[in-house]
Design a protein around this motif. Structure first.
Motif, PDB file in Angstrom:
ATOM      1  N   GLY A  62      13.983 -74.464 -55.177  1.00  0.00           N
ATOM      2  CA  GLY A  62      12.779 -73.897 -55.328  1.00  0.00           C
ATOM      3  C   GLY A  62      12.187 -75.078 -56.589  1.00  0.00           C
ATOM      4  O   GLY A  62      10.908 -75.444 -56.060  1.00  0.00           O
ATOM      5  N   PHE A  63      12.530 -75.199 -57.469  1.00  0.00           N
ATOM      6  CA  PHE A  63      12.125 -76.070 -58.529  1.00  0.00           C
ATOM      7  C   PHE A  63      11.937 -77.474 -58.013  1.00  0.00           C
ATOM      8  O   PHE A  63      10.837 -78.077 -58.062  1.00  0.00           O
ATOM      9  N   VAL A  64      12.953 -77.958 -57.466  1.00  0.00           N
ATOM     10  CA  VAL A  64      13.070 -79.390 -57.152  1.00  0.00           C
ATOM     11  C   VAL A  64      11.969 -79.754 -56.063  1.00  0.00           C
ATOM     12  O   VAL A  64      11.100 -80.457 -56.299  1.00  0.00           O
ATOM     13  N   THR A  68       8.469 -81.531 -57.137  1.00  0.00           N
ATOM     14  CA  THR A  68       8.103 -82.968 -56.255  1.00  0.00           C
ATOM     15  C   THR A  68       6.520 -82.835 -55.762  1.00  0.00           C
ATOM     16  O   THR A  68       5.782 -83.732 -55.938  1.00  0.00           O
ATOM     17  N   VAL A  69       6.221 -82.160 -55.379  1.00  0.00           N
ATOM     18  CA  VAL A  69       4.912 -81.660 -54.925  1.00  0.00           C
ATOM     19  C   VAL A  69       3.830 -81.561 -56.014  1.00  0.00           C
ATOM     20  O   VAL A  69       2.766 -82.037 -55.894  1.00  0.00           O
ATOM     21  N   PHE A  70       4.263 -80.863 -57.205  1.00  0.00           N
ATOM     22  CA  PHE A  70       3.336 -80.859 -58.227  1.00  0.00           C
ATOM     23  C   PHE A  70       3.066 -82.193 -58.862  1.00  0.00           C
ATOM     24  O   PHE A  70       1.980 -82.845 -59.139  1.00  0.00           O
ATOM     25  N   TYR A  71       4.333 -82.939 -58.802  1.00  0.00           N
ATOM     26  CA  TYR A  71       4.041 -84.537 -59.469  1.00  0.00           C
ATOM     27  C   TYR A  71       3.142 -85.309 -58.370  1.00  0.00           C
ATOM     28  O   TYR A  71       2.496 -86.425 -58.867  1.00  0.00           O
ATOM     29  N   LEU A  72       3.071 -84.968 -57.208  1.00  0.00           N
ATOM     30  CA  LEU A  72       2.151 -85.595 -56.215  1.00  0.00           C
ATOM     31  C   LEU A  72       1.015 -84.925 -56.231  1.00  0.00           C
ATOM     32  O   LEU A  72      -0.102 -85.549 -55.549  1.00  0.00           O
ATOM     33  N   ASP A  79       2.484 -72.541 -59.808  1.00  0.00           N
ATOM     34  CA  ASP A  79       2.970 -72.431 -58.383  1.00  0.00           C
ATOM     35  C   ASP A  79       4.301 -72.759 -58.221  1.00  0.00           C
ATOM     36  O   ASP A  79       5.336 -72.207 -57.908  1.00  0.00           O
ATOM     37  N   VAL A  80       4.770 -73.993 -59.318  1.00  0.00           N
ATOM     38  CA  VAL A  80       6.201 -74.511 -59.344  1.00  0.00           C
ATOM     39  C   VAL A  80       7.163 -73.203 -59.917  1.00  0.00           C
ATOM     40  O   VAL A  80       8.027 -72.985 -59.330  1.00  0.00           O
ATOM     41  N   LYS A  81       6.615 -72.821 -60.982  1.00  0.00           N
ATOM     42  CA  LYS A  81       7.432 -71.594 -61.755  1.00  0.00           C
ATOM     43  C   LYS A  81       7.637 -70.432 -60.620  1.00  0.00           C
ATOM     44  O   LYS A  81       8.745 -69.894 -60.626  1.00  0.00           O
ATOM     45  N   LEU A  82       6.627 -70.024 -59.897  1.00  0.00           N
ATOM     46  CA  LEU A  82       6.810 -68.860 -59.062  1.00  0.00           C
ATOM     47  C   LEU A  82       7.702 -69.256 -57.846  1.00  0.00           C
ATOM     48  O   LEU A  82       8.407 -68.301 -57.640  1.00  0.00           O
TER      49      LEU A  82
END
Length: 147
Positions: A62-64, A68-72, A79-82
């Motif tokens: 989930g994190f990876v 990745t989408v966060f950095y893009l 959203d990443v944490k959830l």
């Protein structure tokens, strides 16, 4: 174990996160922490079949993927944490299915936002919709409620 006992707390936290995201464009950290804690409780008490290794892999996957989408530029930090916390409850395989449905729901949200001239929109509703779609479509909930 009744599947609703496993699902309802997660669904409740996702609905609260959705309301927070829609109203304030922010998701409090306690929600993601609550989801993660629920995954730990379920695993510790043996209430689902994910296990400790599945919990860890679920969080990692989930994190990876979401980071990745966060950095893009496609997701926010909450959203990443959830999503990572959801991996603790669902495990890596179920999380991948939820991510598939979430991406479809997010695509629909993106089209609606674009039609309204918005470039930025709350994504937690897509996360919640992805979870609900996963629970309903493959019959996961119904299979456990009506064996």
């Amino acid at each position: 174990m009744n599947m609703l006992v496993v699902i309802l707390p997660l669904l409740l936290l996702l609905v609260i996160a959705t309301v927070c995201d829609l109203r304030h464009r922010e998701v409090p950290d306690w929600i993601s922490a609550g989801v993660l804690l629920w995954g730990i409780v379920l695993t510790g008490l043996g209430l689902h079949s994910v296990g400790w290794l599945g919990l860890l892999w679920g969080v990692l996957v989930g994190f990876v993927l979401s980071a990745t989408v966060f950095y893009l530029g496609g997701l926010g930090g909450a959203d990443v944490k959830l999503i990572a916390a959801m991996g603790a409850v669902l495990g890596p395989v179920a999380l991948l299915f939820v991510l598939f449905w979430m991406a479809l729901a997010g695509g629909v949200l993106a089209l609606v936002a674009a039609a309204q001239g918005q470039r930025d929109f709350a994504y937690v509703p897509a996360i919640t919709a992805g979870f609900v779609a996963y629970m309903v479509y493959p019959g996961e909930v119904w299979r456990h409620l009506f064996p």
